[in-house]
Design a protein around this motif. Structure first.
Motif, PDB file in Angstrom:
ATOM      1  N   UNK A   6       4.445   1.794  11.635  1.00 42.63           N
ATOM      2  CA  UNK A   6       5.669   2.057  10.882  1.00 42.63           C
ATOM      3  C   UNK A   6       6.325   0.773  10.389  1.00 42.63           C
ATOM      4  N   UNK A   7       5.900  -0.343  10.913  1.00 39.37           N
ATOM      5  CA  UNK A   7       6.478  -1.615  10.470  1.00 39.37           C
ATOM      6  C   UNK A   7       5.736  -2.170   9.253  1.00 39.37           C
ATOM      7  N   UNK A   9       4.162  -2.665   5.546  1.00 34.94           N
ATOM      8  CA  UNK A   9       4.706  -2.478   4.203  1.00 34.94           C
ATOM      9  C   UNK A   9       3.975  -1.356   3.484  1.00 34.94           C
ATOM     10  N   UNK A  10       2.787  -1.052   3.951  1.00 33.73           N
ATOM     11  CA  UNK A  10       1.970  -0.048   3.284  1.00 33.73           C
ATOM     12  C   UNK A  10       2.622   1.321   3.426  1.00 33.73           C
ATOM     13  N   UNK A  11       2.764   2.072   2.333  1.00 29.02           N
ATOM     14  CA  UNK A  11       3.354   3.414   2.441  1.00 29.02           C
ATOM     15  C   UNK A  11       2.598   4.258   3.470  1.00 29.02           C
ATOM     16  N   UNK A  12       3.342   5.127   4.156  1.00 27.59           N
ATOM     17  CA  UNK A  12       2.745   5.918   5.222  1.00 27.59           C
ATOM     18  C   UNK A  12       1.602   6.784   4.703  1.00 27.59           C
ATOM     19  N   UNK A  13       1.773   7.331   3.503  1.00 22.64           N
ATOM     20  CA  UNK A  13       0.720   8.231   3.033  1.00 22.64           C
ATOM     21  C   UNK A  13      -0.567   7.461   2.739  1.00 22.64           C
TER      22      UNK A  13
END
Lengths: 129, 300
Positions: A6-7, A9-13
């Protein structure tokens, strides 16, 4: 099942898409295996269900999974044919890494050995890294 | 399906314009993050969507019905304000009885389940609880009414990390199971980034940005680049939001798709080239900078 960073930078999706791709390519998930339902995965990862749905859609577009109405999403066996964009990206990543490798003094032979070793491991069929 | 819809909504307190001609929609089952500078009008907007305040102009509908003074609709719309309210002297149990009386959809079984999960004493007076525990009680009672729309103003304030995770998980379950629609306002951008799928940024009473979070993130990038020979030509081709130079490395914030930017930059054969997605916090700061609400280094 797995954790997200969650830290990052890459979007979660995008993280979800990459994770499932990795699982499918390395045979951690077998052909026709059912993916966890959006509802369950959302709850397990505490991630917005819409994000998971989006990741599944993306995986479907890229040909890694197929969905059956009312049943869920499944691993597509023909997934190994990866899109040309993906190939381009991997090649450019490799180029970057190789340039770095040569710069720090790794020899061409050593890299060839590494290639052979990796190839064997994938070909051997055990998905362990 | 559109759940919350605002059309040309304006709100004035005396002569002060708090919200100016705001229009937007929230789809059913979406988690919408409302961001904004201090005093931008976030709380006013939320209170109007909850049907507590009346707009001066425009229309606010939930599930196509106007919300203001609509008790039947309000059965399904829950609002947790930044300071949750409970009756003085009431215990959790008494508050629960009150809620069960008011809301037809009250789920007593869920009340017991959440009791096990949160582990708070039902016979204690709510006012005697700590700030964080009072907020837990607010969530506890609210979630037992099985709302279709949940409106939260700074919801995670004062909750510890464990409880925060529990509450988020509960919200996500309801979104996944029942397609509950959620609106959250917060200054904790990390929190919003993890949970929301849509973002709106409010500034001086109007939206400066309103978008799907993933689209937003894939449309703006942070770039570090060093060139063998300096060339302004490159910078002319990019849509630059912000530019800094540290030694021989340029730091750019650039708008546009990743592939397009890649192509332009690679044609200049950079020595160093990194492209990173922006965090929501960075997007917020740069977008705010764009409307003259910048961070300035002031020596005092």
């Amino acid at each position: 099942m797995f954790d997200l960073d969650l830290r990052s930078r890459k979007p979660i999706y995008e993280q979800l898409v990459d994770k499932f791709k990795e699982f499918i390519i390395n045979d951690v998930m077998q052909t026709d295996e059912k993916l966890p339902s959006v509802r369950i995965l959302a709850q397990q990862l505490t991630v917005n269900p819409n994000t998971i749905q989006k990741a599944y859609r993306e995986l479907e577009v890229q040909g890694f999974i197929y969905s059956v109405k009312g049943k869920g999403s499944f691993v597509d066996g023909s997934a190994k044919k990866v899109s040309s964009d993906e190939v381009k990206r991997i090649k450019s990543d490799l180029e970057k890494l190789l340039a770095e490798a040569f710069f720090v003094g790794i020899t061409k032979n050593e890299i060839n050995e590494l290639i052979d070793l990796t190839y064997e491991q994938i070909g051997g069929g055990n998905g362990n890294d | 399906m559109v759940m919350i819809k605002l059309t040309n909504v304006s709100k004035q307190f005396d002569k002060e314009m708090v919200l100016d001609n705001v229009s937007f929609e929230v789809n059913k089952g979406s988690i919408y993050g409302l961001l904004g500078s201090n005093g931008a009008g976030k709380t006013t907007l939320l209170k109007m969507i909850a049907g507590i305040l009346k707009q001066n102009h425009g229309e606010i509908t939930i599930n196509t019905h106007p919300i203001y003074e609509n008790p039947a609709l309000k059965q399904t719309v829950m609002f947790i304000p930044d300071l949750p309210f409970t009756f003085p002297q009431y215990t959790v149990k008494q508050m629960a009885e009150f809620y069960a009386n008011v809301y037809d959809t009250w789920d007593q079984e869920r009340f017991h389940k959440l009791h096990d999960l949160l582990g708070l004493d039902v016979n204690r007076k709510v006012a005697r609880f700590s700030k964080g525990m009072q907020r837990q009680v607010a969530f506890w009672l609210t979630l037992c009414t099985m709302p279709d729309v949940l409106i939260l103003d700074e919801p995670f304030d004062g909750l510890d990390a464990v409880v925060r995770q529990k509450i988020k998980n509960l919200i996500i379950q309801d979104v996944a199971d029942r397609e509950m629609t959620v609106m959250i306002s917060s200054h904790n951008l990390r929190e919003i980034e993890d949970i929301c799928d849509h973002i709106g940024i409010l500034h001086h009473g109007s939206f400066i940005l309103e978008k799907d979070l993933d689209d937003l993130k894939s449309d703006i990038h942070k770039i570090q680049i060093a060139l063998k020979t300096e060339s302004d030509e490159l910078f002319d081709q990019l849509e630059i939001v912000h530019q800094e130079k540290r030694g021989s490395v340029h730091l750019l914030i650039v708008r546009g798709g990743r592939e397009d930017i890649d192509q332009i930059i690679k044609s200049f054969n950079p020595v160093v080239y990194d492209l990173l997605p922006l965090t929501l916090e960075e997007i917020f700061v740069y977008e705010m900078g764009g409307v003259g609400y910048a961070i300035e280094n002031i020596l005092v």
